[in-house]
Scaffold this motif. Structure first.
Motif, PDB file in Angstrom:
ATOM      1  N   SER A 151       0.828  -1.200   0.000  1.00  0.00           N
ATOM      2  CA  SER A 151       0.000   0.000   0.000  1.00  0.00           C
ATOM      3  C   SER A 151       0.863   1.251   0.000  1.00  0.00           C
ATOM      4  CB  SER A 151      -0.921   0.003   1.230  1.00  0.00           C
ATOM      5  OG  SER A 151      -1.793  -1.087   1.189  1.00  0.00           O
ATOM      6  N   LEU A 159      -6.395   2.010   0.391  1.00  0.00           N
ATOM      7  CA  LEU A 159      -5.062   2.173  -0.184  1.00  0.00           C
ATOM      8  C   LEU A 159      -4.749   1.043  -1.169  1.00  0.00           C
ATOM      9  CD1 LEU A 159      -2.921   3.351   2.866  1.00  0.00           C
ATOM     10  CD2 LEU A 159      -4.154   4.720   1.179  1.00  0.00           C
ATOM     11  N   ILE A 209     -13.837   7.466   2.138  1.00  0.00           N
ATOM     12  CA  ILE A 209     -14.446   6.429   2.965  1.00  0.00           C
ATOM     13  C   ILE A 209     -15.932   6.751   3.103  1.00  0.00           C
ATOM     14  CG2 ILE A 209     -14.512   5.406   5.266  1.00  0.00           C
ATOM     15  CD1 ILE A 209     -11.529   6.312   5.518  1.00  0.00           C
ATOM     16  N   VAL A 218      -8.968   1.912   5.871  1.00  0.00           N
ATOM     17  CA  VAL A 218      -7.935   2.687   5.163  1.00  0.00           C
ATOM     18  C   VAL A 218      -7.025   1.758   4.370  1.00  0.00           C
ATOM     19  CG1 VAL A 218      -5.899   4.138   5.453  1.00  0.00           C
ATOM     20  CG2 VAL A 218      -8.001   4.675   6.695  1.00  0.00           C
ATOM     21  N   ARG A 219      -6.618   0.649   4.975  1.00  0.00           N
ATOM     22  CA  ARG A 219      -5.770  -0.290   4.225  1.00  0.00           C
ATOM     23  C   ARG A 219      -6.487  -0.782   2.967  1.00  0.00           C
ATOM     24  NH1 ARG A 219      -4.965  -2.723   9.489  1.00  0.00           N
ATOM     25  NH2 ARG A 219      -3.049  -1.903  10.434  1.00  0.00           N
ATOM     26  N   CYS A 233      -7.969   5.213  11.449  1.00  0.00           N
ATOM     27  CA  CYS A 233      -7.643   5.675  10.096  1.00  0.00           C
ATOM     28  C   CYS A 233      -6.325   6.430  10.087  1.00  0.00           C
ATOM     29  CB  CYS A 233      -8.755   6.594   9.567  1.00  0.00           C
ATOM     30  SG  CYS A 233     -10.341   5.798   9.246  1.00  0.00           S
ATOM     31  N   GLU A 234      -6.170   7.358  11.018  1.00  0.00           N
ATOM     32  CA  GLU A 234      -4.983   8.206  11.063  1.00  0.00           C
ATOM     33  C   GLU A 234      -3.710   7.400  11.320  1.00  0.00           C
ATOM     34  OE1 GLU A 234      -4.632  11.188  10.222  1.00  0.00           O
ATOM     35  OE2 GLU A 234      -6.271  12.502  10.865  1.00  0.00           O
ATOM     36  N   LEU A 278      -5.811  12.854   6.487  1.00  0.00           N
ATOM     37  CA  LEU A 278      -7.258  12.681   6.392  1.00  0.00           C
ATOM     38  C   LEU A 278      -7.922  14.042   6.315  1.00  0.00           C
ATOM     39  CD1 LEU A 278      -9.629  10.563   6.586  1.00  0.00           C
ATOM     40  CD2 LEU A 278      -9.722  11.157   9.022  1.00  0.00           C
ATOM     41  N   LEU A 329      -2.738   5.977   7.987  1.00  0.00           N
ATOM     42  CA  LEU A 329      -2.363   7.057   7.073  1.00  0.00           C
ATOM     43  C   LEU A 329      -1.017   7.667   7.454  1.00  0.00           C
ATOM     44  CD1 LEU A 329      -5.833   8.803   6.640  1.00  0.00           C
ATOM     45  CD2 LEU A 329      -4.558   7.520   4.898  1.00  0.00           C
ATOM     46  N   ILE A 378      -6.828  11.294   2.072  1.00  0.00           N
ATOM     47  CA  ILE A 378      -8.063  10.516   1.990  1.00  0.00           C
ATOM     48  C   ILE A 378      -9.190  11.365   2.573  1.00  0.00           C
ATOM     49  CG2 ILE A 378      -9.268   8.465   2.834  1.00  0.00           C
ATOM     50  CD1 ILE A 378      -7.121   7.956   0.687  1.00  0.00           C
TER      51      ILE A 378
END
Length: 349
Positions: A55, A318, A129, A314-315, A91-92, A102, A95, A67
């Motif tokens: 990713s 990505l 998302i 998130v993964r 999420c962060e 984000l 990222l 994102i």
């Protein structure tokens, strides 16, 4: 590194004496990194046995390294709901390892929601998302029209949403039903027969899934499943719906709430009427907020691990941006956290 500890980008950053973002930039080439620093990072990574993820490598082709997330709820609901800050933290975390950020928008109308996605599609983010999937959700079609890559979080595989005029959106599935079944089973095991459910708004897929699971569980135990009343996930609705239930004759001896916010408000209302928890009324929540464990008694709730879910979402996005994702990813199911708010029902008057 020991075999029990898998090296992370954070370990590499600490050994090299740089930030995680600098490690990411060294591998992706998105920002200039001095040759000396780059070499130190590569040597640290090699000594730790760490390699950049697929990713992260795919981010080299990303346009913005950002994102997008649009949350279409009133700010007071977001601030009180434990899911959102934990989800965003998850999420962060991913990222940050990828050297990305984000971009969050909070809106209250469908018009503002569309405007936010339109701004995102104008080169502000690489993908988005989609949370709070609704029945008949219009957003998959909107993502197609805008050409905006997206991944959705849903409690069940939303067949009509995955394919829209030939477009397939990746989905992360985090189901809720098994935990509701378990909560009802615990209450029945404790001796309850008149059990109520304060649901969430019916336009949300996750709210109707929890309601359907409650109905199914009650039916399986040959109990009346009709004692369901609709809330909106706010404390005010939790208090109001609890008052309506407690005014019934006979009143329920247990209430299953669709989230902790409504459950905590219901507990407070019940106590203001002189009811003891759980001697006179048993209660359960959902989402396992930090407050739930510090009440007296503690509130039985359901841990959905929103930080882990956020990281998985998130993964998945990505990977989709890198062209390597499948259509559906499932996360580990929720876990019931048993505390003192469940007890035997009071004896008949």
């Amino acid at each position: 590194m020991t075999s029990s500890h898998r090296a992370t980008i954070g370990d590499v950053a600490r050994r090299a004496g740089v930030s995680k973002a600098t490690v990411s930039f060294a591998y992706s080439g998105k920002r200039p990194v001095s040759e000396g620093t780059r070499q130190r990072i590569f040597e640290s990574a090699e000594s730790l046995g760490w390699t950049a993820s697929e990713s992260a490598r795919a981010l080299a082709s990303s346009r913005t390294a950002t994102i997008g997330l649009v949350i279409a709820r009133r700010p007071e609901i977001i601030s009180a709901d434990p899911f959102f800050p934990r989800f965003i933290a998850g999420c962060e975390a991913v990222l940050a390892e990828a050297g990305m950020g984000l971009l969050l928008s909070v809106v209250t109308t469908e018009e503002d929601e569309t405007a936010a996605y339109t701004r995102y599609a104008a080169g502000r983010v690489d993908g988005v998302i989609l949370l709070d999937i609704k029945h008949g959700d219009r957003r998959p079609a909107l993502m197609r029209a805008l050409g905006l890559p997206a991944v959705m979080l849903a409690p069940t595989r939303p067949e009509p949403l995955l394919e829209d005029d030939g477009m397939t959106l990746p989905a992360v599935i985090a189901e809720n039903a098994t935990a509701i079944h378990e909560l009802v089973g615990l209450l029945v095991e404790a001796g309850h027969h008149r059990i109520a459910h304060v649901s969430g708004p019916p336009h949300y897929v996750h709210a109707t899934e929890r309601r359907a699971a409650f109905t199914a569980a009650m039916t399986e135990h040959e109990l009346d499943p009709s004692l369901v009343i609709e809330g909106d996930f706010t404390a005010a609705s939790g208090q109001a719906r609890t008052a309506e239930l407690l005014d019934q004759v006979p009143r329920p001896t247990a209430i299953v709430y669709a989230n902790d916010v409504m459950a905590v408000a219901g507990l407070s209302l019940a106590r203001s009427r002189g009811l003891r928890i759980p001697e006179d009324l048993s209660l359960t929540g959902f989402d396992d907020s930090d407050l739930s464990g510090h009440l007296s008694p503690g509130l039985t709730s359901v841990s959905t691990r929103p930080d882990e879910v956020g990281a998985t979402v998130v993964r998945t996005l990505l990977e989709a941006l890198g062209g390597a994702s499948g259509p559906v990813v499932r996360v580990e199911g929720p876990t019931v956290v048993l505390r003192g708010s469940i007890g035997p029902p009071p004896p008949p008057v």
